[in-house]
Design an enzyme around this catalytic site. Sequence first.
Site, PDB file in Angstrom:
ATOM      1  NE  ARG A 188      12.247   6.057  -1.449  1.00 21.84           N
ATOM      2  CZ  ARG A 188      11.014   5.762  -1.911  1.00 21.84           C
ATOM      3  NH1 ARG A 188      10.764   4.578  -2.430  1.00 21.84           N
ATOM      4  NH2 ARG A 188      10.057   6.640  -1.858  1.00 21.84           N
TER       5      ARG A 188
ATOM      6  CG  HIS B 133       8.884   1.433   1.058  1.00 18.10           C
ATOM      7  ND1 HIS B 133       9.333   1.330  -0.238  1.00 18.10           N
ATOM      8  CD2 HIS B 133       7.537   1.283   0.999  1.00 18.10           C
ATOM      9  CE1 HIS B 133       8.298   1.134  -1.043  1.00 18.10           C
ATOM     10  NE2 HIS B 133       7.204   1.101  -0.314  1.00 18.10           N
TER      11      HIS B 133
END
Length: 195
Positions: A35, A38
Site C-alpha cells: 500500500r 502503491h
Amino acid sequence: MNRVVHPIEVESYRRLRARLDTSHFPPLTRAVVERVIHSAADLDYATDLVLDEADLEKAHAALHAGAPVVVDVEMVGAGITRRETVCRLRDAESGPGLTRSAHAVRLAYEQVGPGALWVIGNAPTALEELLTLDADPALVVGLPVGFVGAVESKAALRESGLPAVSNVSEKGGSAVAAAALNALLYHPTSAEEKL
C-alpha cells in the site's frame, strides 16, 4: 470492513506485483509495503521500510478493537479512510523550543492517553515529541518527510523499541503515512476471513 476495490486499484496492484515480488513478506507486512508503494509509485519502499509483523499484528488488533488514531497533520487524517482521527494542530501554539507540531502531539496525548495508533507523516518534531511522552502506543507510523530531522527522528523511533513502521531515508509524507495505516484498516480480521 466491506470495501469495494476500484478496477484501477486492482490493475495498479497487478502491475506493482509484476515488477516486484512481495510474496515472501508476511501478510500484514506485505499489505503495508504494497500500500505504501502503491501510494507513492516508489518500489524502493520495499527495502526502505522498517517494520515487524508481530508489531503489526498487535496494532491491527488494537485498530480493529477501536483504539484511537492520532495524526500529526490534517492531510494525514484526510488520507485515512473510514476512520475518525485526532489532530490537534489547529489548537497548538509554538513557543521557545516547541514547534506547533510538538505541542499538537502533547495536546493529542492529553486527549487520547495511552494505547493509540500515532500516524506521523509530516513533522519530524511531532515524532520527536511523541518519543518524550509515556504514550505506550499500539503503533507509531513514523514516516515524516524532509531533509532536516526526518532521518534522525525515524532512527530515534527505531532505537526507542516502540512498535513502529518507519523508513531509513528522507522519504515519507502524508500519503505514505496514511497508506500504512490504511493497509491495517483494510486487512481483514480473523472473523472477517472466516466469512
